[in-house]
Design a protein around this motif. Structure first.
Motif, PDB file in Angstrom:
ATOM      1  N   SER A   1       0.835  -1.208   0.000  1.00  0.00           N
ATOM      2  CA  SER A   1       0.000   0.000   0.000  1.00  0.00           C
ATOM      3  C   SER A   1       0.866   1.252   0.000  1.00  0.00           C
ATOM      4  O   SER A   1       2.004   1.244   0.479  1.00  0.00           O
ATOM      5  N   LEU A   2       0.296   2.306  -0.574  1.00  0.00           N
ATOM      6  CA  LEU A   2       0.937   3.614  -0.617  1.00  0.00           C
ATOM      7  C   LEU A   2      -0.077   4.663  -0.198  1.00  0.00           C
ATOM      8  O   LEU A   2      -1.246   4.590  -0.589  1.00  0.00           O
ATOM      9  N   ASN A   3       0.366   5.621   0.595  1.00  0.00           N
ATOM     10  CA  ASN A   3      -0.493   6.730   0.988  1.00  0.00           C
ATOM     11  C   ASN A   3       0.171   8.026   0.536  1.00  0.00           C
ATOM     12  O   ASN A   3       1.176   8.451   1.097  1.00  0.00           O
ATOM     13  N   ILE A   4      -0.387   8.639  -0.520  1.00  0.00           N
ATOM     14  CA  ILE A   4       0.177   9.864  -1.064  1.00  0.00           C
ATOM     15  C   ILE A   4      -0.469  11.044  -0.355  1.00  0.00           C
ATOM     16  O   ILE A   4      -1.670  11.302  -0.510  1.00  0.00           O
ATOM     17  N   ARG A   5       0.309  11.748   0.438  1.00  0.00           N
ATOM     18  CA  ARG A   5      -0.202  12.937   1.121  1.00  0.00           C
ATOM     19  C   ARG A   5       0.013  14.150   0.227  1.00  0.00           C
ATOM     20  O   ARG A   5       1.138  14.447  -0.164  1.00  0.00           O
ATOM     21  N   VAL A   6      -1.073  14.830  -0.095  1.00  0.00           N
ATOM     22  CA  VAL A   6      -1.012  15.992  -0.980  1.00  0.00           C
ATOM     23  C   VAL A   6      -0.609  17.217  -0.163  1.00  0.00           C
ATOM     24  O   VAL A   6      -1.305  17.601   0.776  1.00  0.00           O
ATOM     25  N   ALA A   7       0.533  17.800  -0.522  1.00  0.00           N
ATOM     26  CA  ALA A   7       1.043  18.964   0.213  1.00  0.00           C
ATOM     27  C   ALA A   7       0.484  20.236  -0.394  1.00  0.00           C
ATOM     28  O   ALA A   7       0.544  20.445  -1.599  1.00  0.00           O
ATOM     29  N   ARG A   8      -0.061  21.075   0.452  1.00  0.00           N
ATOM     30  CA  ARG A   8      -0.596  22.357   0.002  1.00  0.00           C
ATOM     31  C   ARG A   8      -0.131  23.437   0.962  1.00  0.00           C
ATOM     32  O   ARG A   8      -0.415  23.380   2.159  1.00  0.00           O
ATOM     33  N   GLU A   9       0.580  24.413   0.428  1.00  0.00           N
ATOM     34  CA  GLU A   9       1.092  25.492   1.282  1.00  0.00           C
ATOM     35  C   GLU A   9       0.009  26.529   1.510  1.00  0.00           C
ATOM     36  O   GLU A   9      -0.636  27.004   0.575  1.00  0.00           O
ATOM     37  N   VAL A  10      -0.208  26.860   2.760  1.00  0.00           N
ATOM     38  CA  VAL A  10      -1.120  27.938   3.132  1.00  0.00           C
ATOM     39  C   VAL A  10      -0.261  29.076   3.673  1.00  0.00           C
ATOM     40  O   VAL A  10       0.309  28.974   4.761  1.00  0.00           O
ATOM     41  N   ARG A  11      -0.136  30.145   2.909  1.00  0.00           N
ATOM     42  CA  ARG A  11       0.751  31.235   3.310  1.00  0.00           C
ATOM     43  C   ARG A  11       0.204  32.011   4.511  1.00  0.00           C
ATOM     44  O   ARG A  11      -1.000  32.117   4.694  1.00  0.00           O
ATOM     45  N   ASP A  12       1.159  32.536   5.286  1.00  0.00           N
ATOM     46  CA  ASP A  12       0.815  33.357   6.454  1.00  0.00           C
ATOM     47  C   ASP A  12      -0.051  32.593   7.449  1.00  0.00           C
ATOM     48  O   ASP A  12      -0.855  33.186   8.158  1.00  0.00           O
TER      49      ASP A  12
END
Length: 337
Positions: free
Chosen positions: A155-166
């Motif tokens: 199994s693989l768990n791809i965590r989607v990275a999203r930058e939230v500024r400030d």
């Protein structure tokens, strides 16, 4: 069985209308960027996903002989072969075979498993753009019982990275700007926003003119690409990408003269020794740690050894994954005993 994710309908309760999501386009792009790093058949099905649903996905979970599951803040969706989603698995669900899981694993490794061996033995593979693939399979151990490889991936768990500024709450920003404040430890359950808060802390310190060294072992805090950084780091920050945390902290002390060292997910004796060395050198540490509740910190050996270094004055505890980035409370370390 109702079909969701059709471009003709916004009926899906997980759908985020793009005109109502201020950062929708960036969040959508992050999903597609993470998805395209998988094997072609899986990547193609994910690429067909409705943008409004893609924006809501936080994790792509691939399990051997099970449907592709898309995790959102509101629950789980299941991918169909045509790139739509359903609320429950069905006959047209995209089932990943053992061979497809292996293909996806080699794809996320850039077809060079050896190049990510260190990270792999710690259970993950860093992806371009700051995304991360958690890996499950059969551990290969050496004579001392240490993991030296992982094979037969299931199994693989791809965590989607999203930058939230400030993304730094005002009470945390105030502590960071106060030179009299000691180290800060951001704690909370998985996916509660610790990494995002560390990025926000770096920006607050950089804007205040501080010298900051970021030890980015998992390459999530300041992800890099062929052209440099995916997003430029905060002002005044030096980034040690891919360094094990203890080695990175030691390197920062020797060569960068930082006022603050920032690192993600500290734990264990080696990290604690490096934290103590930095604190003894007069460097503030801002780090994160997994924890389910404030009252459990002193009871867990992993967190207790860090708190006993004296490097941290406050613990900033975050809420759950359903409220990422929300501060549950700021606790003086002494009060948690």
């Amino acid at each position: 069985m109702p079909l969701y994710g059709d471009r003709r309908s916004n009926a899906c309760p997980f759908f985020i209308p793009m005109n109502k999501c201020q950062k929708g386009a960036a969040f959508m792009d992050a999903f597609y960027e993470a998805a395209k790093q998988l094997s072609p058949p899986v990547a193609a099905a994910l690429a067909a996903l409705e943008p409004g649903v893609a924006t809501a996905v936080t994790e792509i979970r691939l399990r051997c002989q099970q449907p592709v599951a898309l995790q959102t803040r509101k629950g789980t969706l299941y991918l169909t072969k045509s790139g739509h989603v359903r609320m429950c698995p069905a006959s047209d669900s995209f089932i990943t075979s053992f061979a497809e899981i292996q293909d996806c694993f080699y794809a996320v490794c850039g077809y060079s498993v050896h190049s990510v061996q260190h990270a792999l033995t710690n259970g993950y593979v860093p992806l371009a753009g700051g995304h991360r693939a958690g890996v499950c399979g059969t551990a290969v151990l050496n004579s001392e019982g240490e993991i030296i490889n992982v094979r037969r991936i299931t199994s693989l768990n791809i965590r989607v990275a999203r930058e939230v500024r400030d993304a730094c709450p005002k009470e945390v920003a105030a502590l960071l700007r106060d030179d009299a404040t000691g180290g800060l430890l951001f704690a909370g359950p998985p996916a509660c926003g610790k990494t995002t808060l560390l990025r926000g802390a770096a920006r607050v310190l950089g804007n205040a003119g501080k010298l900051v060294a970021i030890v980015d072992e998992r390459m999530e805090l300041c992800p890099t690409c062929a052209g440099g950084f995916v997003t430029p780091p905060a002002l005044g920050c030096d980034v040690l990408s891919g360094y094990p945390k203890a080695a990175g902290m030691q390197q920062a002390l020797r060569t960068l003269a930082p006022e603050t060292i920032i690192c993600d997910e500290v734990g264990g004796m080696e990290d604690a020794r490096a934290v103590l060395a930095a604190a003894n050198a007069g460097v503030r540490i801002v780090a994160s740690l997994h924890a389910q509740a404030p009252r459990l910190l002193w009871g867990r050996p992993q967190s207790r050894v860090l708190l006993e270094t004296g490097a941290f004055q406050y613990v900033v505890f975050l809420e759950s994954a359903r409220m990422p980035g929300a501060v549950k409370g700021v606790y003086d370390v002494a009060s948690l005993r």
